[in-house]
Design a protein around this motif. Structure first.
Motif, PDB file in Angstrom:
ATOM      1  N   SER A  80     -17.636   2.890  16.803  1.00  0.00           N
ATOM      2  CA  SER A  80     -19.094   2.855  16.736  1.00  0.00           C
ATOM      3  C   SER A  80     -19.594   1.462  16.404  1.00  0.00           C
ATOM      4  O   SER A  80     -20.593   0.993  16.961  1.00  0.00           O
ATOM      5  N   MET A  81     -18.887   0.775  15.505  1.00  0.00           N
ATOM      6  CA  MET A  81     -19.275  -0.594  15.174  1.00  0.00           C
ATOM      7  C   MET A  81     -19.029  -1.534  16.348  1.00  0.00           C
ATOM      8  O   MET A  81     -19.778  -2.495  16.560  1.00  0.00           O
ATOM      9  N   GLY A  82     -18.007  -1.256  17.136  1.00  0.00           N
ATOM     10  CA  GLY A  82     -17.798  -2.023  18.356  1.00  0.00           C
ATOM     11  C   GLY A  82     -18.915  -1.804  19.347  1.00  0.00           C
ATOM     12  O   GLY A  82     -19.389  -2.743  20.006  1.00  0.00           O
ATOM     13  N   ARG A 133     -15.202  -6.871  16.459  1.00  0.00           N
ATOM     14  CA  ARG A 133     -16.043  -8.015  16.080  1.00  0.00           C
ATOM     15  C   ARG A 133     -16.948  -7.699  14.893  1.00  0.00           C
ATOM     16  O   ARG A 133     -18.107  -8.125  14.844  1.00  0.00           O
ATOM     17  N   ALA A 134     -16.427  -6.926  13.955  1.00  0.00           N
ATOM     18  CA  ALA A 134     -17.157  -6.662  12.711  1.00  0.00           C
ATOM     19  C   ALA A 134     -17.088  -7.907  11.841  1.00  0.00           C
ATOM     20  O   ALA A 134     -16.050  -8.580  11.782  1.00  0.00           O
ATOM     21  N   GLU A 175      -8.286  -4.883  12.716  1.00  0.00           N
ATOM     22  CA  GLU A 175      -9.248  -3.877  13.164  1.00  0.00           C
ATOM     23  C   GLU A 175     -10.649  -4.479  13.268  1.00  0.00           C
ATOM     24  O   GLU A 175     -11.404  -4.183  14.204  1.00  0.00           O
ATOM     25  N   ALA A 176     -11.003  -5.322  12.308  1.00  0.00           N
ATOM     26  CA  ALA A 176     -12.319  -5.957  12.322  1.00  0.00           C
ATOM     27  C   ALA A 176     -12.463  -6.886  13.527  1.00  0.00           C
ATOM     28  O   ALA A 176     -13.519  -6.926  14.171  1.00  0.00           O
ATOM     29  N   THR A 226     -22.367  -6.124  11.063  1.00  0.00           N
ATOM     30  CA  THR A 226     -21.636  -4.862  11.043  1.00  0.00           C
ATOM     31  C   THR A 226     -20.488  -4.952  10.051  1.00  0.00           C
ATOM     32  O   THR A 226     -19.978  -6.044   9.773  1.00  0.00           O
ATOM     33  N   ALA A 227     -20.080  -3.801   9.535  1.00  0.00           N
ATOM     34  CA  ALA A 227     -18.983  -3.769   8.567  1.00  0.00           C
ATOM     35  C   ALA A 227     -18.156  -2.508   8.757  1.00  0.00           C
ATOM     36  O   ALA A 227     -18.696  -1.452   9.088  1.00  0.00           O
ATOM     37  N   LEU A 228     -16.855  -2.644   8.565  1.00  0.00           N
ATOM     38  CA  LEU A 228     -15.961  -1.499   8.639  1.00  0.00           C
ATOM     39  C   LEU A 228     -15.826  -0.866   7.259  1.00  0.00           C
ATOM     40  O   LEU A 228     -15.564  -1.553   6.275  1.00  0.00           O
TER      41      LEU A 228
END
Length: 247
Positions: free
Chosen positions: A151-153, A183-184, A178-179, A164-166
């Protein structure tokens, strides 16, 4: 020397007010919190609303899933009496209502919007949230987060500038990988990660690290030394008293 740690009100001042209500957010504004954290779900008619659970049972006098109600129906439920009878007039707010409150509060408060789409995959939630943020003119003040990394992607695809943040639990060794995949540009973790070697590596790599949910002030010094950017707490007033940190 560490910078002062920013203090975010978790679901508003949820230790003293019913969580995720206008009363809780107004209280956060009044005490001068650096930011608020809130959770969003989506209604049957596509309204983004501020509530933590997929069901309304715990924090209202209603029963059922948020997704099965239209927004005008949700507004009829009491979202405050479960906490204390004096809050009986509190209802489930829309995200737009909360953003408008912060925008007009004459503060520089940041807003961490957690998309609760890791249990139910709300189609189009990213677009709807982004529209609310754009309408409020708060693009530079909002941080979007989720346990749903994809979703953040998706959010990054929609807008390359939004923060954005994971969100994650435990001490994963691959969280920076993962970040990078989505591109979080921020990470939201538990305190145990922040003080770990893995946590310190993320800070050294330049990721803002915000820690949830810290309710004991005796942890503040260790977190500040670890380079944490912000902590998210049910009792922001307690931590604002200690905001003379750095250590």
């Amino acid at each position: 020397m560490s910078k002062p740690v920013e203090i975010y009100a978790h679901r508003g001042c949820s230790g003293e007010f019913p969580e995720n209500t206008m009363a809780a957010f107004e209280a956060a504004c009044k005490i001068g919190a650096d930011g608020i954290e809130l959770d969003v779900q989506m209604t049957k008619d596509g309204e983004v609303v501020v509530i933590h659970d997929e069901q309304i049972d715990r924090t209202t006098n209603g029963i059922g899933f948020v997704k099965d109600f239209r927004y005008k129906q949700l507004k009829l439920f009491d979202a405050g009496s479960w906490f204390h009878p004096k809050f009986s007039r509190q209802t489930i707010p829309s995200l737009q209502d909360v953003l408008d409150l912060i925008k007009t509060s004459d503060s520089e408060m940041k807003v961490n919007i957690e998309l609760k789409n890791d249990v139910l995959l709300y189609e189009g939630m990213e677009e709807k949230v982004l529209q609310c943020v754009q309408r409020s003119g708060m693009m530079d003040s909002v941080i979007l987060s989720s346990f749903n990394f994809k979703s953040m992607g998706r959010m990054r695809e929609l807008d390359n500038e939004i923060q954005t943040a994971l969100l994650f639990e435990g001490i994963p060794s691959n969280i920076m990988e993962e970040a990078r995949k989505v591109r979080a540009n921020g990470l939201h973790s538990e305190a145990s990660f922040a003080v770990s070697a893995a946590g310190k590596r993320t800070v050294e790599a330049g990721y803002p690290l915000r820690v949830f949910t810290v309710n004991q002030t005796d942890k503040l010094e260790d977190l500040a030394r670890s380079g944490v950017s912000a902590l998210i707490t049910d009792y922001p007033g307690l931590f604002l008293e200690n905001k003379s940190v750095p250590f």
